[in-house]
Structure formats: C-alpha cells, structure tokens
Design an enzyme around this catalytic site. Structure first.
Site, PDB file in Angstrom:
ATOM      1  N   PHE A 113     -80.594  58.800  -4.683  1.00 15.47           N
ATOM      2  CA  PHE A 113     -81.019  59.412  -5.956  1.00 15.47           C
ATOM      3  C   PHE A 113     -80.342  58.815  -7.183  1.00 15.47           C
ATOM      4  CE2 PHE A 113     -77.128  61.926  -5.353  1.00 15.47           C
ATOM      5  CZ  PHE A 113     -76.619  61.950  -6.648  1.00 15.47           C
TER       6      PHE A 113
ATOM      7  N   LYS B 224     -90.022  54.614   0.444  1.00 16.16           N
ATOM      8  CA  LYS B 224     -89.832  56.069   0.533  1.00 16.16           C
ATOM      9  C   LYS B 224     -88.776  56.419  -0.511  1.00 16.16           C
ATOM     10  CE  LYS B 224     -87.250  58.839   1.801  1.00 16.16           C
ATOM     11  NZ  LYS B 224     -86.528  59.805   0.914  1.00 16.16           N
TER      12      LYS B 224
ATOM     13  N   GLU C  65     -86.228  61.841  -2.553  1.00 14.96           N
ATOM     14  CA  GLU C  65     -87.014  63.041  -2.873  1.00 14.96           C
ATOM     15  C   GLU C  65     -86.454  63.768  -4.099  1.00 14.96           C
ATOM     16  OE1 GLU C  65     -84.927  62.533  -0.512  1.00 14.96           O
ATOM     17  OE2 GLU C  65     -83.990  64.334   0.292  1.00 14.96           O
TER      18      GLU C  65
ATOM     19  N   SER D 111     -75.704  57.702   1.539  1.00 15.06           N
ATOM     20  CA  SER D 111     -74.361  58.122   1.951  1.00 15.06           C
ATOM     21  C   SER D 111     -74.001  57.495   3.299  1.00 15.06           C
ATOM     22  CB  SER D 111     -74.328  59.646   2.056  1.00 15.06           C
ATOM     23  OG  SER D 111     -75.304  60.063   2.985  1.00 15.06           O
TER      24      SER D 111
ATOM     25  N   CYS E 108     -72.054  54.466  -6.574  1.00 17.90           N
ATOM     26  CA  CYS E 108     -71.328  53.998  -5.383  1.00 17.90           C
ATOM     27  C   CYS E 108     -70.191  53.085  -5.793  1.00 17.90           C
ATOM     28  CB  CYS E 108     -72.266  53.287  -4.437  1.00 17.90           C
ATOM     29  SG  CYS E 108     -72.935  51.809  -5.168  1.00 17.90           S
TER      30      CYS E 108
ATOM     31  N   GLU F  12     -65.502  60.848  -0.206  1.00 16.34           N
ATOM     32  CA  GLU F  12     -66.286  60.502  -1.392  1.00 16.34           C
ATOM     33  C   GLU F  12     -66.646  61.790  -2.121  1.00 16.34           C
ATOM     34  OE1 GLU F  12     -70.321  58.889  -0.872  1.00 16.34           O
ATOM     35  OE2 GLU F  12     -69.913  57.588  -2.588  1.00 16.34           O
TER      36      GLU F  12
HETATM   37  P1  NAD Z   1     -78.371  60.375   0.983  1.00 16.23           P
HETATM   38  O1  NAD Z   1     -77.742  59.655   2.112  1.00 16.23           O
HETATM   39  O2  NAD Z   1     -78.337  61.862   0.987  1.00 16.23           O
HETATM   40  O3  NAD Z   1     -79.920  59.973   0.849  1.00 16.23           O
HETATM   41  C1  NAD Z   1     -80.341  58.626   0.817  1.00 16.23           C
HETATM   42  C2  NAD Z   1     -81.745  58.532   1.385  1.00 16.23           C
HETATM   43  O4  NAD Z   1     -81.714  58.984   2.743  1.00 16.23           O
HETATM   44  C3  NAD Z   1     -82.753  59.409   0.656  1.00 16.23           C
HETATM   45  O5  NAD Z   1     -83.944  58.687   0.497  1.00 16.23           O
HETATM   46  C4  NAD Z   1     -82.923  60.611   1.577  1.00 16.23           C
HETATM   47  O6  NAD Z   1     -84.225  61.123   1.554  1.00 16.23           O
HETATM   48  C5  NAD Z   1     -82.616  60.058   2.954  1.00 16.23           C
HETATM   49  N1  NAD Z   1     -81.937  61.021   3.817  1.00 16.23           N
HETATM   50  C6  NAD Z   1     -81.099  62.023   3.447  1.00 16.23           C
HETATM   51  N2  NAD Z   1     -80.620  62.677   4.530  1.00 16.23           N
HETATM   52  C7  NAD Z   1     -81.157  62.063   5.603  1.00 16.23           C
HETATM   53  C8  NAD Z   1     -81.029  62.265   7.017  1.00 16.23           C
HETATM   54  N3  NAD Z   1     -80.266  63.218   7.513  1.00 16.23           N
HETATM   55  N4  NAD Z   1     -81.712  61.438   7.837  1.00 16.23           N
HETATM   56  C9  NAD Z   1     -82.486  60.454   7.351  1.00 16.23           C
HETATM   57  N5  NAD Z   1     -82.647  60.227   6.026  1.00 16.23           N
HETATM   58  C10 NAD Z   1     -81.992  61.014   5.161  1.00 16.23           C
HETATM   59  O7  NAD Z   1     -77.716  59.778  -0.363  1.00 16.23           O
HETATM   60  P2  NAD Z   1     -77.928  60.286  -1.855  1.00 16.23           P
HETATM   61  O8  NAD Z   1     -77.224  61.592  -2.012  1.00 16.23           O
HETATM   62  O9  NAD Z   1     -79.346  60.183  -2.251  1.00 16.23           O
HETATM   63  O10 NAD Z   1     -77.148  59.143  -2.651  1.00 16.23           O
HETATM   64  C11 NAD Z   1     -75.771  59.156  -2.850  1.00 16.23           C
HETATM   65  C12 NAD Z   1     -75.052  58.292  -1.853  1.00 16.23           C
HETATM   66  O11 NAD Z   1     -75.548  56.960  -1.897  1.00 16.23           O
HETATM   67  C13 NAD Z   1     -73.561  58.180  -2.140  1.00 16.23           C
HETATM   68  O12 NAD Z   1     -72.855  58.289  -0.932  1.00 16.23           O
HETATM   69  C14 NAD Z   1     -73.416  56.787  -2.739  1.00 16.23           C
HETATM   70  O13 NAD Z   1     -72.143  56.220  -2.597  1.00 16.23           O
HETATM   71  C15 NAD Z   1     -74.447  56.045  -1.966  1.00 16.23           C
HETATM   72  N6  NAD Z   1     -74.866  54.829  -2.634  1.00 16.23           N
HETATM   73  C16 NAD Z   1     -74.522  53.652  -2.054  1.00 16.23           C
HETATM   74  C17 NAD Z   1     -74.870  52.462  -2.677  1.00 16.23           C
HETATM   75  C18 NAD Z   1     -74.513  51.152  -2.035  1.00 16.23           C
HETATM   76  O14 NAD Z   1     -75.052  50.138  -2.431  1.00 16.23           O
HETATM   77  N7  NAD Z   1     -73.625  51.125  -1.067  1.00 16.23           N
HETATM   78  C19 NAD Z   1     -75.591  52.466  -3.878  1.00 16.23           C
HETATM   79  C20 NAD Z   1     -75.945  53.712  -4.427  1.00 16.23           C
HETATM   80  C21 NAD Z   1     -75.580  54.886  -3.788  1.00 16.23           C
END
Ligand code: NAD
Length: 496
Positions: free
Chosen positions: A156, A180, A183, A233, A288, A387
């Site tokens: 997000f 995808k 959301e 994450s 991140c 984090e």
């Molecule tokens: P998230 O892991 O909750 O969601 C990321 C994606 O995974 C979304 O599209 C979501 O719909 C999907 N998702 C969520 N839960 C899931 C599950 N249980 N099974 C399968 N798919 C699932 O992350 P977020 O809250 O949207 O974003 C924040 C996180 O992203 C932070 O941890 C941040 O550090 C990380 N991030 C990393 C980078 C990088 O390049 N390493 C860049 C930006 C953000």
C-alpha cells in the site's frame, strides 16, 4: 473513473481488454486516511477470476512476445508521455487514498515514471551477446526471451511507484502481466492501467484483478503463471516466495525492514537533522527505507536528541488532501494506528523513555500518529527489533562506530542503513562493513532509483534477481544459447 464524487467508486477488474465488475462474495473499503471517509469499494476476487485473467494473458502472449522490442518500447514512450500529462492528477490520487503529502506523492509518481523511462530503452537493454567461431565453424549467441505470464503484487505504501517497478519492465521484455494492486490503495493502480490502455495496450497484455490473501495464493499456485513479483511485509514475502517457488515460478519478493541511521559526532548538524527527519517521518514512516533506529554515536547523541525534538515539535501534521501546508499525513488505516501506538506502549513497558510523544495533539478525524521519539532503547526491546512502519524513531547511544555497526548488523533485516559524517574514512569503512543492500552516506533515504536494482538483503528480500534496473530485465527474461554450424565449402580468403 470518478474520484471526486461523494459516492464511493466501485472498482472493476480488467480481463482481456474489458473492464467489468466481477462476481465477488466480499468487498473491502478504501479510505481517505486523512478523514476516515470511505472513497471506494474493492472486490475480493477468487481463483476463478485469476484463471480468467491467466487465460487472457496467455492468449495475448504469442503476439506480444513476437512484437519487435522497438514497437514495445513505442508503447512505453507513449505511456511515459501520458504519465507526464496526468502527473498532478496521479499525485493527488496517491495523496487521497494513501495519505502522504502531495510533495511525497509527486516523488512516488516520479520514481515510478523513471522506471517507464528505463523500460523505453528495452531494445538495447535486452540484447544478447555473441561470439563468432566459439568452436571450429560454430558461432555462439545468447538471446533473451520473455518468461511468459507474470504477476505483480504490490503493497500500500507506494501506490504508483511499486506497481511501476513491475509491469513496465515486464511488458517491455515481451511478457504479459496480471496486476493485483494493494486492496488498500487500488485507485492509483487502476488509473495507471487506464493510461496504459489509452497509450495503446493490446487486449490481454495487462490484466487487473483485486483482492487479498485468496487471490494472491491463486496467483502463486496457478500453473499458467511463470513469474511473480511481490513487495510487502516480510511474513507475506516469505510465504509468497515459498509458495510460488514450490509451484515452479521464478520469484522476487521484497519484504519489510528496520533501517538504521548512524550519526557521528563530526556530522553537519543542520543537514543531518533535516535528513533524519525526512527519513523517519516522511510518508509518516511508512517506507521500507524509513529510518527507524537513530544511533547518536558518542558525543553526537545528546545534541541530536535535542535538535530532533525541536524539529518534531515544528512538524505540521494534518489532512494532506485538504491542507497543502501539512508536512506529515496519517498512517494508512485504524489497524495500523492501533498497532503503532501499541508498539510505543510496549517500548515504554520495556523501559524506553518518551523524548516526544506523538500519540497526543493529532487531528481527531482520520488515522493519525504524530512523530514520536523513544530514548533509552535497548537492542532487545520489541521497538528496536520489529518493523514499526509508522512515525516512531528509537534512539540508541553507542559509544563507537564499531559498536554502532555491530548493533546494526544484528538485525535480521537488510534493506538500508545510512551514516552521517564528515569523514571519508568512516564513510568508506561503514559502506564496506554494514550488512544490508542499500547504503547511504549523508543521505537519509538511499532510495531505489530506476537505473539501479533495489538490493534488499536478508529478511528484506527473498529471491535472487531484485526489482528494477538491469536485474529487472534479467528477472523478466530467460536466456537461450544458440550454437550454429555453417561450414560451407567455398574457399575463404582472409583479409589479413
Ligand atoms: P502486506 O504484506 O500486508 O501486503 C502486500 C501485498 O500482499 C498486498 O497486495 C496484499 O493484498 C497481499 N497480502 C497481504 N496479506 C497477505 C497474505 N496473508 N497472503 C497473501 N497475500 C497477502 O504489506 P503492506 O502492509 O501492504 O505494505 C507494507 C510492507 O511492505 C512493509 O513491511 C514494508 O516494509 C514493505 N515494503 C517493502 C518494500 C521493499 O522493496 N522491500 C517496498 C515497500 C514496502
């Protein structure tokens, strides 16, 4: 797509060139985090919609993969131009659904647009190598071919930039794609795709599905998908990596982080505090690459603490969509706010001291946490290990640079770390000793730039080839080595 009406938008899927409302048992709400108002409804698709999208992408693949790279680049040039024309509109959409300031949203769109510019060079970037006469009468060459149908699953926190890390390079390489979006912020992604359609995207080359865990698992396990790009994450990145790899796909999965900022006593005080403020509280700490642990080394610690508290008191927190003077916005939603304030409480229970409390004095509406500084943080506290992904900074006071680097290297993550110093010797040694992929010297955020890969390490990345830059091209193509024998029988006369 309307973005200003008071009635929430109903998001649709794009399959085979047609936008339509999918049958979905569940719909989620998209918020304006500054106000808490619901601005859109997003369908949670299942495996059936993924299957339709894969079929559409597979149907479109042969013709698109066979399209000359210069023509694929032509689509990217037209797309780039449309993104420039709609730049402000996109930035406002990012602010509206994510809550970051308009200035930050412009950075989000700009960084993504630079990836499209990179993808415009695909005809050169995807060239192979050749060696005539690699053996007697045999010439050797390599070709880079598309891998097939790819899927992209962004988080997000960068509604424009992260989707644009993925599909432009993949499409330019000749793959077809299923996006995808998160959301929580699907509006920007949807608009990015609408503009690509306007630029001349052939039907089925890019498809959009929506949802959460169920749809992600369907993408990771579908036999018709060859590659998965994920950013989010660490627990989900690890799971997506394992699941998709088990199903025979190549995977790149960026995860979470816990980034360290080391301030040496000789650092320039003004520019350092400005950079640390940006790193820790830019995008309300939801990056991140956000600075999460501030290490004031030796005599640097006390003046740093004082100046940071002054700067944090002066930071204007507010409704970023309505007030252009707001310097920091809300966090994404109520669960995020509760999690962040819960971690602050936990830090205090474990013995940390509040140098500045961001839980008070923030707007009552929306999902706000103000800038927070915790002092007396010990390495084993939850606040130092987990984090937080919010505007909370933990101050450590190591005595030496060696102690600081050793502490930083205990982290299981490995996205980024920065040092602030006037000493080239310290900076050089730090860059060599620190165990993470993105290193800053007098830079708060060693940000991912389109021309380089985003090189997270350890629990911050699962896979081999990273997102963006040349590694992006390598990820989205597979190599073929061609050996040809043409030992004709005419008599050759060499020219020397
Ligand atoms: P998230 O892991 O909750 O969601 C990321 C994606 O995974 C979304 O599209 C979501 O719909 C999907 N998702 C969520 N839960 C899931 C599950 N249980 N099974 C399968 N798919 C699932 O992350 P977020 O809250 O949207 O974003 C924040 C996180 O992203 C932070 O941890 C941040 O550090 C990380 N991030 C990393 C980078 C990088 O390049 N390493 C860049 C930006 C953000």
């Amino acid at each position: 797509m309307s973005t200003t009406s008071s009635k929430p938008d109903e998001l649709t899927v794009l399959i085979g060139g047609r936008w339509r409302a999918p049958a979905a048992e569940r719909r989620g709400s998209v918020f304006n985090p500054s106000t808490g108002e619901v601005i859109a409804r997003v369908p949670f698709c299942g495996a059936d919609i993924v299957d339709e999208a894969v079929r559409a992408a597979a149907d479109a693949l042969p013709a698109w993969a066979d399209t000359p790279p210069t023509r694929r680049a032509g689509l990217m040039f037209r797309y780039r131009s449309l993104l420039e024309t709609h730049f402000e509109e996109l930035a406002r959409l990012v602010t509206r659904e994510n809550g970051k300031t308009l200035e930050e949203a412009r950075g989000d769109v700009r960084r993504g647009l630079e990836v499209v510019e990179f993808a415009c060079g695909i005809a050169h970037l995807a060239k192979g190598e050749s060696l005539p006469q690699v053996a007697e009468h045999i010439d050797g060459l390599t070709m880079r071919e598309p891998v097939g149908v790819c899927a992209g699953i962004p988080p997000f926190n960068f509604p424009a930039m992260v989707p644009l890390w993925m599909f432009p390079i993949s499409l330019a390489c000749g793959n077809t794609f299923i996006l995808k979006p998160s959301e929580k912020v699907p509006l920007t992604a949807q608009r990015l795709v609408e503009l690509l359609v306007e630029a001349g995207l052939p039907n089925g080359v890019l498809n959009v599905v929506h949802g959460g865990k169920e749809v992600v698992e369907a993408l990771c396990t579908h036999p018709g998908i060859a590659a998965v790009s994920f950013v989010g994450s660490t627990p989900v990145a690890r799971r997506v990596y394992a699941l998709a790899a088990e199903h025979g796909k190549r995977v790149q999965a960026g995860g979470g982080a816990k980034n360290v900022l080391i301030v040496m006593p000789d650092a320039d005080p003004d520019s350092t505090v400005r950079a640390v403020m940006g790193a820790a509280f830019g995008c309300a700490g939801q990056r991140c690459m956000a600075g999460s642990i501030l290490m004031g080394v030796g005599d640097a610690a006390e003046p740093l603490r004082r100046r940071m508290v002054e700067a944090m008191d002066a930071l204007k927190v507010g409704d970023t969509a309505a007030d252009p003077s707001a310097e920091m916005g809300p966090v994404i939603d109520e669960p995020a706010r509760t999690r962040i304030t819960g971690l602050i409480d936990r830090g205090l229970a474990e013995g940390a001291k509040l140098a500045r409390d961001g839980r008070a004095g923030v707007p009552a509406r929306g999902f706000f946490v103000g800038p927070t500084l915790l002092d007396g943080v010990q390495p084993d506290m939850a606040i130092a290990r987990e984090e937080i992904f919010g505007p909370v900074l933990a101050l450590h006071r190591p005595r030496t640079i060696e102690e600081a680097v050793a502490l930083a290297n205990r982290s299981p993550f490995g996205n980024g770390a920065s040092i602030f110093t006037a000493s080239g010797q310290w900076a050089r040694q730090f860059a060599r000793d620190i165990r993470c992929g993105m290193v800053g010297v007098n830079v708060g955020i060693p940000a991912p730039m389109a021309l380089f890969p985003f090189t997270g390490w350890n629990q911050s990345f699962f896979g081999d080839l990273h997102l963006q830059g040349m590694e992006g091209v390598l990820f989205y193509t597979r190599q073929k080595v061609v050996l040809s024998r043409w030992d004709g029988n005419y008599r050759r006369t060499l020219g020397w």
